[in-house]
Design an enzyme around this catalytic site. Structure first.
Site, PDB file in Angstrom:
ATOM      1  N   TYR A  27      58.796 -15.208  36.225  1.00 58.94           N
ATOM      2  CA  TYR A  27      57.530 -14.505  36.007  1.00 58.94           C
ATOM      3  C   TYR A  27      57.375 -13.351  36.988  1.00 58.94           C
ATOM      4  O   TYR A  27      56.968 -12.248  36.614  1.00 58.94           O
ATOM      5  CB  TYR A  27      56.380 -15.503  36.152  1.00 58.94           C
ATOM      6  CG  TYR A  27      55.018 -14.928  35.891  1.00 58.94           C
ATOM      7  CD1 TYR A  27      54.693 -14.329  34.664  1.00 58.94           C
ATOM      8  CD2 TYR A  27      54.015 -14.997  36.856  1.00 58.94           C
ATOM      9  CE1 TYR A  27      53.428 -13.821  34.418  1.00 58.94           C
ATOM     10  CE2 TYR A  27      52.747 -14.503  36.624  1.00 58.94           C
ATOM     11  CZ  TYR A  27      52.458 -13.916  35.398  1.00 58.94           C
ATOM     12  OH  TYR A  27      51.204 -13.402  35.165  1.00 58.94           O
TER      13      TYR A  27
ATOM     14  N   SER B 122      50.146  -8.511  37.779  1.00 58.03           N
ATOM     15  CA  SER B 122      49.758  -9.737  38.482  1.00 58.03           C
ATOM     16  C   SER B 122      50.125  -9.562  39.945  1.00 58.03           C
ATOM     17  O   SER B 122      51.028  -8.787  40.276  1.00 58.03           O
ATOM     18  CB  SER B 122      50.516 -10.936  37.896  1.00 58.03           C
ATOM     19  OG  SER B 122      50.392 -12.073  38.725  1.00 58.03           O
TER      20      SER B 122
END
Length: 258
Positions: A156, A143
């Site tokens: 995250y 990501s």
């Protein structure tokens, strides 16, 4: 497993987290590109239904229920595969958006287990077969969060940064082998479940992630990117491909229409 009775393609791709979103779209894309696709996820009903639809379309898919954090189960899965050419490490996800001071350690641990240890488990278990193929590919779906921090995202971000480092280090360590390591790092992608899961089913908060963004990426956009990278000539390695919607200049710069 479920499969068609017609001739099966000679090349096999394993896709983790294939029950929805980017994983499901990637499975469809690789099947259309001529791969026998093995779908894995915890939700057996979802991947079995998807495998059925792929097979009905004239392609080739099998479903194998799997929790990527269960190493014994992963090793057992690896033993069922006579050969593997592509591994797409897609299983993962985000939980919560709390600051470091009040973040839930359990959520951090779960994100690390799924995103990082899950990727490690599958990669370790399938790397011998990928090497034996003579032309293997490991895809790590990270990501943009793994490349830049943002407030409320530390858990995250930390997991995705670890995933990025795993891919980068593996590429260094196996450069002499016939296996490519590709990292695809998407920005803002609108899927049915990602934001909803992150906010524990709070639909209003989930919708707020995409509010005012005319065209966030779709699961199909990312799947097409993965399929393109995997289907490059074997001497071509896409080390890192960052893909964002046009409205997103960075993790902290996003154009929202009023």
């Amino acid at each position: 497993m479920t499969a068609t009775a017609s001739a099966v393609p000679s090349r096999t791709a394993v896709v983790t987290g294939a029950s929805s979103g980017i994983g499901a779209a990637t499975a469809r894309g690789l099947a259309a590109a001529g791969y026998r696709v093995v779908l894995t996820a915890r939700r057996a009903d979802r991947i079995e239904a998807l495998a059925g639809r792929i097979n009905e379309a004239g392609h080739h898919a099998e479903a194998y229920p799997l929790d990527v954090t269960d190493r014994a189960a992963v090793d057992a899965f690896a033993r069922t595969l006579p050969a593997v050419d592509v591994l797409v490490n897609n299983a993962g996800g985000a939980l919560g958006a709390d600051p470091v001071a009040s973040g839930d350690p359990g959520e951090w641990r779960q994100m690390y287990e799924t995103n990082v240890i899950g990727t490690l488990n599958l990669t370790q278990a399938l790397l011998p077969a990928l090497t034996d193929s003579g032309d293997g590919t490991v895809v790590v779906l990270s990501s943009t969060a793994g490349h830049a921090t943002y407030e409320g995202g530390a858990g995250y971000v930390a997991a995705k940064h670890a995933q990025h480092v795993l891919a980068e280090t593996l590429r260094l360590e196996i450069v002499a082998s016939p296996v490519r390591v590709i990292e695809v790092a998407p920005g803002l992608v609108k899927t049915d479940e990602f934001a909803l899961t992150r906010f524990h089913g709070d639909a209003e908060k989930a919708a707020g992630v995409y509010a005012g963004v005319a065209e966030p990426l779709t699961a199909e956009d990312v799947a097409e990117t993965i399929t393109w990278a995997v289907t490059r000539p074997s001497h071509v390695n896409i080390d890192l491909l960052v893909v964002r919607p046009r409205a997103q200049a960075s993790n902290s710069k996003l154009h929202r229409e009023r």
